[in-house]
Design a protein around this motif. Structure first.
Motif, PDB file in Angstrom:
ATOM      1  N   ASN A  95       5.906  -0.616  -9.029  1.00 26.34           N
ATOM      2  CA  ASN A  95       4.301  -0.750  -9.198  1.00 26.34           C
ATOM      3  C   ASN A  95       3.624  -0.923 -10.506  1.00 26.34           C
ATOM      4  O   ASN A  95       4.482  -1.079 -11.480  1.00 26.34           O
ATOM      5  CB  ASN A  95       3.817   0.612  -8.616  1.00 26.34           C
ATOM      6  CG  ASN A  95       4.299   1.844  -9.257  1.00 26.34           C
ATOM      7  OD1 ASN A  95       4.697   1.740 -10.579  1.00 26.34           O
ATOM      8  ND2 ASN A  95       3.861   3.002  -8.846  1.00 26.34           N
ATOM      9  N   GLU A  96       2.546  -0.551 -10.872  1.00 25.72           N
ATOM     10  CA  GLU A  96       1.873  -1.063 -12.268  1.00 25.72           C
ATOM     11  C   GLU A  96       2.183  -0.282 -13.223  1.00 25.72           C
ATOM     12  O   GLU A  96       2.018  -0.230 -14.268  1.00 25.72           O
ATOM     13  CB  GLU A  96       0.318  -0.846 -11.858  1.00 25.72           C
ATOM     14  CG  GLU A  96      -0.288  -2.090 -11.007  1.00 25.72           C
ATOM     15  CD  GLU A  96      -0.038  -1.762  -9.316  1.00 25.72           C
ATOM     16  OE1 GLU A  96       0.245  -0.487  -9.083  1.00 25.72           O
ATOM     17  OE2 GLU A  96      -0.388  -2.700  -8.711  1.00 25.72           O
ATOM     18  N   LEU A  97       2.625   1.248 -12.758  1.00 25.94           N
ATOM     19  CA  LEU A  97       3.147   2.154 -13.709  1.00 25.94           C
ATOM     20  C   LEU A  97       4.551   1.866 -14.238  1.00 25.94           C
ATOM     21  O   LEU A  97       5.056   2.806 -15.222  1.00 25.94           O
ATOM     22  CB  LEU A  97       2.862   3.557 -13.185  1.00 25.94           C
ATOM     23  CG  LEU A  97       1.473   3.717 -13.034  1.00 25.94           C
ATOM     24  CD1 LEU A  97       1.478   5.402 -12.109  1.00 25.94           C
ATOM     25  CD2 LEU A  97       0.575   3.875 -14.024  1.00 25.94           C
ATOM     26  N   GLY A  98       5.211   0.942 -13.547  1.00 26.91           N
ATOM     27  CA  GLY A  98       6.544   0.723 -13.767  1.00 26.91           C
ATOM     28  C   GLY A  98       7.551   1.582 -13.086  1.00 26.91           C
ATOM     29  O   GLY A  98       8.691   1.465 -13.306  1.00 26.91           O
ATOM     30  N   LEU A  99       7.167   2.199 -12.168  1.00 26.59           N
ATOM     31  CA  LEU A  99       7.947   3.056 -11.279  1.00 26.59           C
ATOM     32  C   LEU A  99       8.459   2.216  -9.991  1.00 26.59           C
ATOM     33  O   LEU A  99       7.889   1.619  -9.638  1.00 26.59           O
ATOM     34  CB  LEU A  99       7.157   4.324 -10.513  1.00 26.59           C
ATOM     35  CG  LEU A  99       7.802   5.090  -9.466  1.00 26.59           C
ATOM     36  CD1 LEU A  99       8.888   5.845 -10.269  1.00 26.59           C
ATOM     37  CD2 LEU A  99       6.858   5.836  -8.978  1.00 26.59           C
ATOM     38  N   THR A 100       9.828   2.102 -10.028  1.00 22.91           N
ATOM     39  CA  THR A 100      10.735   1.210  -9.003  1.00 22.91           C
ATOM     40  C   THR A 100      10.949   2.089  -7.869  1.00 22.91           C
ATOM     41  O   THR A 100      11.667   3.320  -7.933  1.00 22.91           O
ATOM     42  CB  THR A 100      11.970   0.403  -9.804  1.00 22.91           C
ATOM     43  OG1 THR A 100      11.407  -0.232 -10.773  1.00 22.91           O
ATOM     44  CG2 THR A 100      12.682  -0.011  -8.662  1.00 22.91           C
ATOM     45  N   VAL A 101      10.569   1.649  -6.655  1.00 21.19           N
ATOM     46  CA  VAL A 101      11.024   2.297  -5.534  1.00 21.19           C
ATOM     47  C   VAL A 101      11.862   1.227  -4.549  1.00 21.19           C
ATOM     48  O   VAL A 101      11.559   0.259  -4.458  1.00 21.19           O
ATOM     49  CB  VAL A 101       9.733   2.821  -4.666  1.00 21.19           C
ATOM     50  CG1 VAL A 101      10.160   3.331  -3.409  1.00 21.19           C
ATOM     51  CG2 VAL A 101       8.716   3.491  -5.404  1.00 21.19           C
ATOM     52  N   ASP A 120       0.969  -1.085   0.138  1.00 25.35           N
ATOM     53  CA  ASP A 120       0.074   0.190  -0.078  1.00 25.35           C
ATOM     54  C   ASP A 120       0.782   1.293  -0.098  1.00 25.35           C
ATOM     55  O   ASP A 120       1.815   1.333   0.927  1.00 25.35           O
ATOM     56  CB  ASP A 120      -1.000   0.071   1.230  1.00 25.35           C
ATOM     57  CG  ASP A 120      -2.093  -0.880   1.152  1.00 25.35           C
ATOM     58  OD1 ASP A 120      -2.242  -1.396  -0.129  1.00 25.35           O
ATOM     59  OD2 ASP A 120      -2.449  -1.387   2.310  1.00 25.35           O
ATOM     60  N   GLU A 121       0.847   2.050  -1.131  1.00 25.17           N
ATOM     61  CA  GLU A 121       1.732   3.366  -1.232  1.00 25.17           C
ATOM     62  C   GLU A 121       0.821   4.124  -0.540  1.00 25.17           C
ATOM     63  O   GLU A 121      -0.054   5.216  -1.083  1.00 25.17           O
ATOM     64  CB  GLU A 121       1.871   3.629  -2.583  1.00 25.17           C
ATOM     65  CG  GLU A 121       2.575   2.437  -3.209  1.00 25.17           C
ATOM     66  CD  GLU A 121       3.067   2.638  -4.739  1.00 25.17           C
ATOM     67  OE1 GLU A 121       3.894   3.613  -4.960  1.00 25.17           O
ATOM     68  OE2 GLU A 121       2.347   2.103  -5.462  1.00 25.17           O
ATOM     69  N   VAL A 122       1.126   4.643   0.849  1.00 28.43           N
ATOM     70  CA  VAL A 122       0.089   5.559   1.748  1.00 28.43           C
ATOM     71  C   VAL A 122       1.344   6.318   2.547  1.00 28.43           C
ATOM     72  O   VAL A 122       2.482   5.853   2.953  1.00 28.43           O
ATOM     73  CB  VAL A 122      -0.740   4.966   2.722  1.00 28.43           C
ATOM     74  CG1 VAL A 122      -1.920   4.245   1.872  1.00 28.43           C
ATOM     75  CG2 VAL A 122       0.068   3.978   3.462  1.00 28.43           C
TER      76      VAL A 122
END
Length: 106
Positions: free
Chosen positions: A76-82, A38-40
């Protein structure tokens, strides 16, 4: 079987293990694990009691082997890597005192 759906995947980057002389005894490893992310944005207390801001909450099944010196990599689903290190690791236990989930704030 997990309490919640764990359909996402995270890669745990574990650093090399060093002995008392500073020599590496085990190489760095990458461990893929099933999870829910969860990205919160949440204000939490870290392990020394300071209030810090967490941008990601990761749920793992049962008592996961996550350490404070690990680095968690999530895409995530947009391809953004954290890539982040855990701020707080908290096992959620059931009435029988067994860990049901491991919550990791990053």
């Amino acid at each position: 079987m997990a309490i919640i759906a764990l359909k996402q995947e995270i890669t745990v980057h574990r650093p090399a293990v060093k002995d008392e002389w500073g020599n590496e005894t085990a190489a760095p490893t990458k461990i893929p694990m099933k999870c829910r992310v969860d990205e919160v944005t949440t204000k939490v207390q870290n392990r020394i009691g300071e209030e810090v801001i967490s941008g990601m909450l990761v749920y793992f099944d049962k008592l996961a082997d996550i350490r404070y010196d690990d680095e968690l990599e999530y895409t995530n689903e947009l391809g953004l890597t954290v890539k982040r290190q855990p701020i707080k690791i908290e096992p959620a236990r059931g009435w029988n005192t067994k860990a049901k989930l491991t919550l990791v704030y990053c």
